[in-house]
Design a protein around this motif. Sequence first.
Motif, PDB file in Angstrom:
ATOM      1  N   TYR A  32      22.859 -47.432  53.989  1.00 49.54           N
ATOM      2  CA  TYR A  32      21.406 -47.445  53.817  1.00 49.54           C
ATOM      3  C   TYR A  32      21.035 -47.389  52.343  1.00 49.54           C
ATOM      4  CZ  TYR A  32      20.312 -46.791  58.751  1.00 49.54           C
ATOM      5  OH  TYR A  32      20.159 -46.970  60.110  1.00 49.54           O
ATOM      6  N   GLY A  33      20.082 -48.245  51.951  1.00 50.92           N
ATOM      7  CA  GLY A  33      19.455 -48.050  50.668  1.00 50.92           C
ATOM      8  C   GLY A  33      18.581 -46.808  50.746  1.00 50.92           C
ATOM      9  N   MET A  34      18.406 -46.160  49.606  1.00 55.91           N
ATOM     10  CA  MET A  34      17.622 -44.942  49.567  1.00 55.91           C
ATOM     11  C   MET A  34      16.508 -45.068  48.542  1.00 55.91           C
ATOM     12  SD  MET A  34      18.875 -43.020  51.877  1.00 55.91           S
ATOM     13  CE  MET A  34      17.942 -41.539  51.503  1.00 55.91           C
ATOM     14  N   ASN A  35      15.351 -44.586  48.919  1.00 55.33           N
ATOM     15  CA  ASN A  35      14.177 -44.654  48.050  1.00 55.33           C
ATOM     16  C   ASN A  35      13.556 -43.272  47.891  1.00 55.33           C
ATOM     17  OD1 ASN A  35      14.491 -47.448  48.213  1.00 55.33           O
ATOM     18  ND2 ASN A  35      12.990 -47.648  49.853  1.00 55.33           N
ATOM     19  N   TRP A  36      12.935 -43.069  46.747  1.00 58.17           N
ATOM     20  CA  TRP A  36      12.055 -41.920  46.546  1.00 58.17           C
ATOM     21  C   TRP A  36      10.631 -42.463  46.395  1.00 58.17           C
ATOM     22  CZ3 TRP A  36      13.081 -36.893  47.108  1.00 58.17           C
ATOM     23  CH2 TRP A  36      14.400 -36.458  47.029  1.00 58.17           C
ATOM     24  N   SER A  53      22.858 -49.208  48.646  1.00 58.27           N
ATOM     25  CA  SER A  53      23.756 -48.413  49.476  1.00 58.27           C
ATOM     26  C   SER A  53      25.004 -47.957  48.721  1.00 58.27           C
ATOM     27  CB  SER A  53      24.162 -49.202  50.717  1.00 58.27           C
ATOM     28  OG  SER A  53      24.802 -50.410  50.351  1.00 58.27           O
ATOM     29  N   THR A  54      25.465 -48.790  47.805  1.00 60.10           N
ATOM     30  CA  THR A  54      26.664 -48.433  47.036  1.00 60.10           C
ATOM     31  C   THR A  54      26.340 -47.677  45.759  1.00 60.10           C
ATOM     32  OG1 THR A  54      26.606 -50.492  45.790  1.00 60.10           O
ATOM     33  CG2 THR A  54      27.861 -50.491  47.863  1.00 60.10           C
ATOM     34  N   GLY A  55      25.069 -47.665  45.409  1.00 55.74           N
ATOM     35  CA  GLY A  55      24.661 -47.046  44.143  1.00 55.74           C
ATOM     36  C   GLY A  55      24.730 -47.976  42.961  1.00 55.74           C
ATOM     37  N   ALA A  98      15.252 -43.612  53.868  1.00 54.10           N
ATOM     38  CA  ALA A  98      16.467 -44.406  54.078  1.00 54.10           C
ATOM     39  C   ALA A  98      16.068 -45.715  54.744  1.00 54.10           C
ATOM     40  CB  ALA A  98      17.454 -43.651  54.957  1.00 54.10           C
ATOM     41  N   VAL A  99      16.608 -46.829  54.274  1.00 50.34           N
ATOM     42  CA  VAL A  99      16.228 -48.115  54.830  1.00 50.34           C
ATOM     43  C   VAL A  99      17.437 -49.027  54.960  1.00 50.34           C
ATOM     44  CG1 VAL A  99      15.570 -48.973  52.544  1.00 50.34           C
ATOM     45  CG2 VAL A  99      14.664 -50.090  54.600  1.00 50.34           C
ATOM     46  N   ASN A 100      17.502 -49.696  56.086  1.00 47.14           N
ATOM     47  CA  ASN A 100      18.509 -50.732  56.311  1.00 47.14           C
ATOM     48  C   ASN A 100      17.782 -51.907  56.942  1.00 47.14           C
ATOM     49  OD1 ASN A 100      20.490 -52.413  57.721  1.00 47.14           O
ATOM     50  ND2 ASN A 100      21.966 -50.869  57.082  1.00 47.14           N
ATOM     51  N   TRP A 101      17.457 -52.914  56.138  1.00 42.78           N
ATOM     52  CA  TRP A 101      16.674 -54.049  56.614  1.00 42.78           C
ATOM     53  C   TRP A 101      17.425 -54.840  57.673  1.00 42.78           C
ATOM     54  CZ3 TRP A 101      12.112 -52.878  55.514  1.00 42.78           C
ATOM     55  CH2 TRP A 101      11.741 -52.383  54.255  1.00 42.78           C
TER      56      TRP A 101
END
Length: 118
Positions: A32-36, A53-55, A98-101
């Motif tokens: 998952y990509g992560m956002n603030w 997701s990997t940073g 958390a997002v996973n398109w």
Amino acid sequence: QVQLVESGGGLVQPGGSLRLSCAASGFTFSIYGMNWYRQAPGKERELVAAISSTGGTTNYADSVKGRFTISRDNAKNTVYLQMNSLKPEDTAVYYCKAVNWGLGREYWGQGTQVTVSS
């Protein structure tokens, strides 16, 4: 069940620093990509920072570039937001998402209050 739990918020003086954490559980964090995001009183929620997701890829709102740093530790299922040189206009509730398109899924945390004031 899915949980995103933010911590690290509080009251800080202008020019100070805070480090927010968001601990994830109940899903495969590493894909998952992560956002603030943040939301100030009377304003719309805005994206502050994002990390892949990997940073390997990060992005920032212009208002925080050079002051905030997003990072993640996939071994600890945690994403961080290091906030330096804080300004009163950074005062808001900060949320992680958390997002996973590809899967069409997104999850939100409950938020943590950051107040920048003398």
